[in-house]
Design a protein around this motif. Structure first.
Motif, PDB file in Angstrom:
ATOM      1  N   ALA A   1       0.800   7.159  -9.197  1.00 16.35           N
ATOM      2  CA  ALA A   1       1.244   8.524  -8.936  1.00 16.35           C
ATOM      3  C   ALA A   1       2.487   8.833  -8.762  1.00 16.35           C
ATOM      4  O   ALA A   1       3.020   9.872  -9.233  1.00 16.35           O
ATOM      5  CB  ALA A   1       0.311   8.950  -7.640  1.00 16.35           C
ATOM      6  N   PHE A   2       3.158   8.102  -7.879  1.00 20.19           N
ATOM      7  CA  PHE A   2       4.601   8.347  -7.808  1.00 20.19           C
ATOM      8  C   PHE A   2       5.611   8.280  -9.180  1.00 20.19           C
ATOM      9  O   PHE A   2       6.187   8.970  -9.263  1.00 20.19           O
ATOM     10  CB  PHE A   2       5.333   7.012  -6.785  1.00 20.19           C
ATOM     11  CG  PHE A   2       6.721   6.909  -6.678  1.00 20.19           C
ATOM     12  CD1 PHE A   2       7.451   7.914  -5.893  1.00 20.19           C
ATOM     13  CD2 PHE A   2       7.308   5.916  -7.404  1.00 20.19           C
ATOM     14  CE1 PHE A   2       8.663   7.691  -5.747  1.00 20.19           C
ATOM     15  CE2 PHE A   2       8.773   6.101  -7.191  1.00 20.19           C
ATOM     16  CZ  PHE A   2       9.543   6.670  -6.340  1.00 20.19           C
TER      17      PHE A   2
ATOM     18  N   TYR B   1       4.103   1.141  -1.657  1.00 18.16           N
ATOM     19  CA  TYR B   1       2.871   1.640  -2.607  1.00 18.16           C
ATOM     20  C   TYR B   1       2.052   0.637  -2.911  1.00 18.16           C
ATOM     21  O   TYR B   1       2.613  -0.649  -3.340  1.00 18.16           O
ATOM     22  CB  TYR B   1       3.367   2.746  -3.825  1.00 18.16           C
ATOM     23  CG  TYR B   1       4.080   3.748  -3.578  1.00 18.16           C
ATOM     24  CD1 TYR B   1       3.565   4.634  -2.602  1.00 18.16           C
ATOM     25  CD2 TYR B   1       5.260   3.964  -4.141  1.00 18.16           C
ATOM     26  CE1 TYR B   1       4.320   5.845  -2.620  1.00 18.16           C
ATOM     27  CE2 TYR B   1       6.085   5.007  -3.764  1.00 18.16           C
ATOM     28  CZ  TYR B   1       5.776   6.218  -3.175  1.00 18.16           C
ATOM     29  OH  TYR B   1       6.245   7.211  -2.583  1.00 18.16           O
ATOM     30  N   ASN B   2       0.601   0.989  -3.053  1.00 15.29           N
ATOM     31  CA  ASN B   2      -0.484  -0.059  -3.555  1.00 15.29           C
ATOM     32  C   ASN B   2      -0.235   0.664  -5.111  1.00 15.29           C
ATOM     33  O   ASN B   2       0.367   1.475  -5.667  1.00 15.29           O
ATOM     34  CB  ASN B   2      -1.813   0.260  -3.101  1.00 15.29           C
ATOM     35  CG  ASN B   2      -2.382   1.579  -3.264  1.00 15.29           C
ATOM     36  OD1 ASN B   2      -2.081   2.372  -4.117  1.00 15.29           O
ATOM     37  ND2 ASN B   2      -3.146   1.974  -2.365  1.00 15.29           N
TER      38      ASN B   2
ATOM     39  N   ALA C   1      -2.477   2.122  -7.374  1.00 14.52           N
ATOM     40  CA  ALA C   1      -2.609   3.512  -7.649  1.00 14.52           C
ATOM     41  C   ALA C   1      -1.496   4.460  -7.128  1.00 14.52           C
ATOM     42  O   ALA C   1      -1.108   5.173  -7.766  1.00 14.52           O
ATOM     43  CB  ALA C   1      -3.959   3.629  -6.963  1.00 14.52           C
ATOM     44  N   GLU C   2      -1.237   4.312  -5.735  1.00 12.89           N
ATOM     45  CA  GLU C   2      -0.229   5.010  -5.303  1.00 12.89           C
ATOM     46  C   GLU C   2       1.121   4.907  -6.108  1.00 12.89           C
ATOM     47  O   GLU C   2       1.783   5.878  -6.481  1.00 12.89           O
ATOM     48  CB  GLU C   2       0.128   4.681  -3.926  1.00 12.89           C
ATOM     49  CG  GLU C   2      -0.862   4.807  -2.795  1.00 12.89           C
ATOM     50  CD  GLU C   2      -0.685   4.172  -1.581  1.00 12.89           C
ATOM     51  OE1 GLU C   2      -1.263   4.805  -0.630  1.00 12.89           O
ATOM     52  OE2 GLU C   2      -0.103   3.277  -1.498  1.00 12.89           O
ATOM     53  N   TYR C   3       1.472   3.836  -6.495  1.00 15.57           N
ATOM     54  CA  TYR C   3       2.824   3.746  -7.199  1.00 15.57           C
ATOM     55  C   TYR C   3       2.519   4.459  -8.760  1.00 15.57           C
ATOM     56  O   TYR C   3       3.477   5.060  -9.150  1.00 15.57           O
ATOM     57  CB  TYR C   3       3.285   2.224  -7.801  1.00 15.57           C
ATOM     58  CG  TYR C   3       4.585   2.066  -8.339  1.00 15.57           C
ATOM     59  CD1 TYR C   3       5.678   2.495  -7.680  1.00 15.57           C
ATOM     60  CD2 TYR C   3       4.559   2.084  -9.623  1.00 15.57           C
ATOM     61  CE1 TYR C   3       6.925   2.479  -8.093  1.00 15.57           C
ATOM     62  CE2 TYR C   3       5.937   2.073 -10.181  1.00 15.57           C
ATOM     63  CZ  TYR C   3       7.201   2.310  -9.369  1.00 15.57           C
ATOM     64  OH  TYR C   3       8.214   2.507  -9.992  1.00 15.57           O
TER      65      TYR C   3
ATOM     66  N   LYS D   1       1.526  -4.783  -4.348  1.00 17.76           N
ATOM     67  CA  LYS D   1       2.284  -3.871  -3.733  1.00 17.76           C
ATOM     68  C   LYS D   1       3.807  -3.791  -4.219  1.00 17.76           C
ATOM     69  O   LYS D   1       4.222  -4.600  -4.689  1.00 17.76           O
ATOM     70  CB  LYS D   1       2.436  -4.428  -2.151  1.00 17.76           C
ATOM     71  CG  LYS D   1       1.212  -4.441  -1.368  1.00 17.76           C
ATOM     72  CD  LYS D   1       0.512  -3.338  -1.054  1.00 17.76           C
ATOM     73  CE  LYS D   1      -0.640  -3.495  -0.346  1.00 17.76           C
ATOM     74  NZ  LYS D   1      -1.532  -2.312  -0.165  1.00 17.76           N
TER      75      LYS D   1
END
Length: 147
Positions: A59-60, A52-53, A55-57, A39
């Protein structure tokens, strides 16, 4: 005692490697030392970025990676890593500076990295940045994409 000394060195090496990965400016590099459940929390919360997890990070971070290619992260000149072997945490005061397509960029961060039992991977990142600089960059980026 030797185990704790070795773990401390491993924690420091992983933290240093994390800075090196940041300086590669690719999503693959920035995610490479994170566990699958890592995280990443951005502070202050007033930025509205949140947690963010992995994968989300990715993308960010992908939204900023290309424009940061001429920037460099480093531990602040007069600072050292703070290493807590028992909790497997490393705290670093980091500075980032360079040029972007949007102009010169400079920011500083406090990163708190929590590592796995062996100290080789990152389980959690808490990032506290100079929010004024971050907001300035985000506004410039939004203006460019709106134009």
């Amino acid at each position: 005692m030797t185990y704790l000394k070795e773990l401390r060195a491993t924690l420091q090496k992983t933290a240093t490697n994390f800075i090196d990965c940041c300086n590669e400016h690719t999503v693959d590099a920035i995610l490479s030392l994170r566990t699958d459940t890592c995280k990443h929390t951005h502070l202050p919360s007033s930025l509205g970025i949140g947690t963010y997890n992995k994968a989300e990070y990715g993308a960010f971070y992908g939204r900023f990676a290309d424009m940061m290619k001429d920037c460099s992260c480093r531990i602040a000149d007069d600072k050292e890593m703070v290493v807590d072997v028992e909790s497997r945490k490393v705290v670093m005061h980091v500075k980032n500076k360079g040029s972007t397509p949007l102009g010169e960029y400079e920011n500083e961060y406090m990163w708190i990295l929590t590592m796995t039992e062996d100290g080789k991977m990152i389980q959690e990142i808490v990032e506290f940045c100079d929010s004024a600089k971050a907001i300035e960059l985000m506004k410039k980026q939004q203006a460019q994409t709106s134009a």
